[in-house]
Write a protein that holds these residues in place. Structure first.
Motif, mmCIF file in Angstrom:
data_model
loop_
_atom_site.group_PDB
_atom_site.id
_atom_site.type_symbol
_atom_site.label_atom_id
_atom_site.label_comp_id
_atom_site.label_asym_id
_atom_site.label_seq_id
_atom_site.Cartn_x
_atom_site.Cartn_y
_atom_site.Cartn_z
ATOM 1 N N ARG A 297 -1.892 -14.397 6.641
ATOM 2 C CA ARG A 297 -2.838 -14.365 5.376
ATOM 3 C C ARG A 297 -2.061 -13.612 4.063
ATOM 4 N NH1 ARG A 297 -6.613 -13.137 9.060
ATOM 5 N NH2 ARG A 297 -6.780 -10.674 8.504
ATOM 6 N N THR A 298 -0.851 -13.253 4.365
ATOM 7 C CA THR A 298 -0.135 -12.790 3.163
ATOM 8 C C THR A 298 0.184 -13.557 2.129
ATOM 9 O OG1 THR A 298 1.045 -11.158 4.672
ATOM 10 C CG2 THR A 298 1.998 -11.450 2.610
ATOM 11 N N ARG A 299 -0.050 -13.054 0.881
ATOM 12 C CA ARG A 299 0.147 -13.956 -0.385
ATOM 13 C C ARG A 299 1.649 -13.428 -0.720
ATOM 14 N NH1 ARG A 299 -3.409 -12.628 -5.237
ATOM 15 N NH2 ARG A 299 -4.916 -14.020 -3.982
ATOM 16 N N GLY A 300 2.569 -14.424 -0.738
ATOM 17 C CA GLY A 300 4.002 -13.858 -0.889
ATOM 18 C C GLY A 300 4.672 -13.273 0.217
ATOM 19 N N LYS A 301 5.262 -11.926 -0.120
ATOM 20 C CA LYS A 301 6.155 -11.393 0.943
ATOM 21 C C LYS A 301 5.777 -10.286 1.420
ATOM 22 C CE LYS A 301 9.431 -12.858 2.205
ATOM 23 N NZ LYS A 301 9.770 -13.532 3.218
ATOM 24 N N ILE A 302 6.115 -9.722 2.656
ATOM 25 C CA ILE A 302 6.076 -8.269 3.293
ATOM 26 C C ILE A 302 7.739 -7.946 3.156
ATOM 27 C CG2 ILE A 302 5.939 -7.102 5.114
ATOM 28 C CD1 ILE A 302 3.745 -9.477 5.800
ATOM 29 N N VAL A 303 7.976 -6.561 3.004
ATOM 30 C CA VAL A 303 9.033 -6.055 2.645
ATOM 31 C C VAL A 303 9.279 -4.591 3.239
ATOM 32 C CG1 VAL A 303 11.003 -5.419 1.138
ATOM 33 C CG2 VAL A 303 9.892 -7.538 0.906
ATOM 34 N N LEU A 304 10.342 -4.316 3.896
ATOM 35 C CA LEU A 304 10.628 -3.047 4.303
ATOM 36 C C LEU A 304 11.534 -2.165 3.401
ATOM 37 C CD1 LEU A 304 10.983 -3.629 8.117
ATOM 38 C CD2 LEU A 304 8.722 -2.629 6.995
ATOM 39 N N THR A 305 11.371 -0.944 2.936
ATOM 40 C CA THR A 305 12.009 -0.281 2.049
ATOM 41 C C THR A 305 12.748 0.924 2.798
ATOM 42 O OG1 THR A 305 10.425 1.049 1.439
ATOM 43 C CG2 THR A 305 10.803 -0.615 0.041
ATOM 44 N N VAL A 306 14.092 1.116 2.652
ATOM 45 C CA VAL A 306 14.752 1.891 3.375
ATOM 46 C C VAL A 306 15.202 3.368 2.371
ATOM 47 C CG1 VAL A 306 16.941 2.372 4.571
ATOM 48 C CG2 VAL A 306 15.731 0.217 4.742
#
Length: 306
Positions: A297-306
Motif C-alpha cells: 500500500r506504499t505510495r511511492g518508495k520505501i528507503v533505508l538510510t545509512v
C-alpha cells in the motif's frame, strides 16, 4: 562494517543487523559509502526464495539492489569516477550475495551514474530500479507524444515514476490507483481511475476510443482487466505478469544501464521527475521496511538510510 544480513531463505524476521566483511573492489568497480538504499518488492521476494530458479544466492545474503552514496575507493581501471563522487545505481549482479543494505558496497561502473543533484539521498536511492523499469518499459513499446497510456499501479514506486516519464514524453496518462491516491496522481500529471471490477468501463469514460499503450506495474490480473480497452495489444508490457505475452504483449525484467540512469538524473535535475518517499527508515529497521513493502500500500518508495 555493519550490514543487514539474512542467513537463509525466509521473511522479514530473518533479517539481522550485524558485522560483515568489507566488500572487495574488482576491476571496473568502485567502493561506495552508502548513504541510502532503496527497498523494492524484489528484495523480499529474493529473500523468500521466489527467485531461486533464476538466480544463484549465497548466504549470508546482504539484500538490496538500489543504492545512493559516495565513491570511497576505486578498483583497477576506473576512469569514469573519482573518490568523492556522488553516485547512484541499480547494482544487481549475476548472483546475489553482497547488496546495498550495508555501510559499504562495491559495484560495477556499468551499473552507476552520477547522483541527480536535485534529489536527496533517499530520493536518489529510490529511483534506480523504479526508474529503469519504467523507462525501459516505455522504450520497449515506444510510448510518446500522441499516445494515451494506461499505467497500472500508478501510485507505487515504479508506477509513479512511469507516469512522470510518460508525461515528459508528451503522452496522455491514465493511472489506476485506490481513491486515496487519486490526488497524488493528478499532481504527477495523470488522470486517475480506481482499479478493480468495472475498470474497463471507467477507462472508456475517459478514453472512449481506448488506449494505445498499457504499462502493468502491479500484476493481479490487471492486463486482463484492461484488454477490452487496448487498441494495440503489441504495445503492452508487464513487469510482473507473464500473461502479457499470451495477450500479444511483452514481459520485462529491468537491466542495469548507466546511460539510462544518466538520462533519469537529467530529467530529475530539469524538474521533470521526482521521487516520492513515503517511508524513510534507518538501516536497523529493515524488517519493518520489508513488512511495509509486503503490505503493498506504499505510495511511492520505501528507503533505508545509512
Amino acid at each position: 562494517m555493519k550490514a543487514i544480513t539474512q542467513a537463509g531463505y525466509g521473511g522479514p524476521d530473518q533479517l539481522t543487523l550485524s558485522e560483515h566483511p568489507e566488500p572487495k573492489v574488482g576491476p571496473g568497480e568502485v567502493l561506495i559509502e552508502v548513504r541510502a538504499a532503496g527497498v523494492n518488492p524484489v528484495d523480499w521476494k529474493l529473500g523468500a526464495g521466489y527467485l531461486d530458479p533464476l538466480m544463484e544466492v549465497r548466504f549470508p545474503l546482504v539484500p538490496g539492489w538500489d543504492v545512493a552514496g559516495v565513491v570511497a575507493a576505486l578498483g583497477p581501471d576506473v576512469p569514469e569516477f573519482a573518490v568523492g563522487d556522488e553516485v547512484y545505481g541499480y547494482i544487481r549482479k549475476d548472483s546475489a550475495h553482497l547488496g546495498a543494505y550495508a555501510e559499504r558496497v562495491s559495484a560495477s561502473v556499468r551499473m552507476l551514474a552520477r547522483k541527480p543533484a536535485s534529489l536527496s539521498w533517499a530520493q536518489a536511492a529510490g529511483l534506480p530500479l523504479a526508474g529503469l523499469t519504467s523507462l525501459q518499459s516505455i522504450d520497449r513499446v515506444k510510448a510518446g507524444a500522441g499516445d494515451t497510456v494506461l499505467v497500472h499501479g500508478a501510485s507505487g514506486g515504479v508506477g509513479s515514476v512511469g507516469v512522470q516519464l510518460a508525461v515528459a514524453r508528451g503522452a496522455r496518462v491514465i493511472g489506476t490507483a485506490s481513491e486515496r491516491n487519486h490526488e497524488f496522481l493528478r499532481s504527477l500529471g495523470a488522470e486517475p481511475v480506481t482499479y478493480g471490477d468495472g475498470l474497463a468501463d471507467r477507462v472508456r469514460e475517459l478514453a472512449p476510443d481506448g488506449v494505445d499503450v498499457v504499462l502493468d506495474f502491479v500484476g493481479g490480473g490487471a492486463v486482463h482487466d484492461s484488454a477490452g480497452v487496448h487498441r494495440s495489444p503489441g504495445r503492452l508490457v508487464s513487469v510482473v505478469d507473464g500473461d502479457a505475452i499470451e495477450l500479444g504483449g511483452q514481459q520485462l525484467w529491468a537491466r542495469p544501464d548507466a546511460a539510462r540512469l544518466t538520462e533519469l538524473a537529467r530529467l530529475a535535475d530539469e524538474g521533470k521527475l521526482t521521487v516520492h518517499v513515503e517511508h524513510e527508515l534507518p538501516l536497523a529497521e529493515a524488517r519493518r521496511a520489508w513488512e511495509l513493502s509486503q503490505e503493498g500500500r506504499t505510495r511511492g518508495k520505501i528507503v533505508l538510510t545509512v
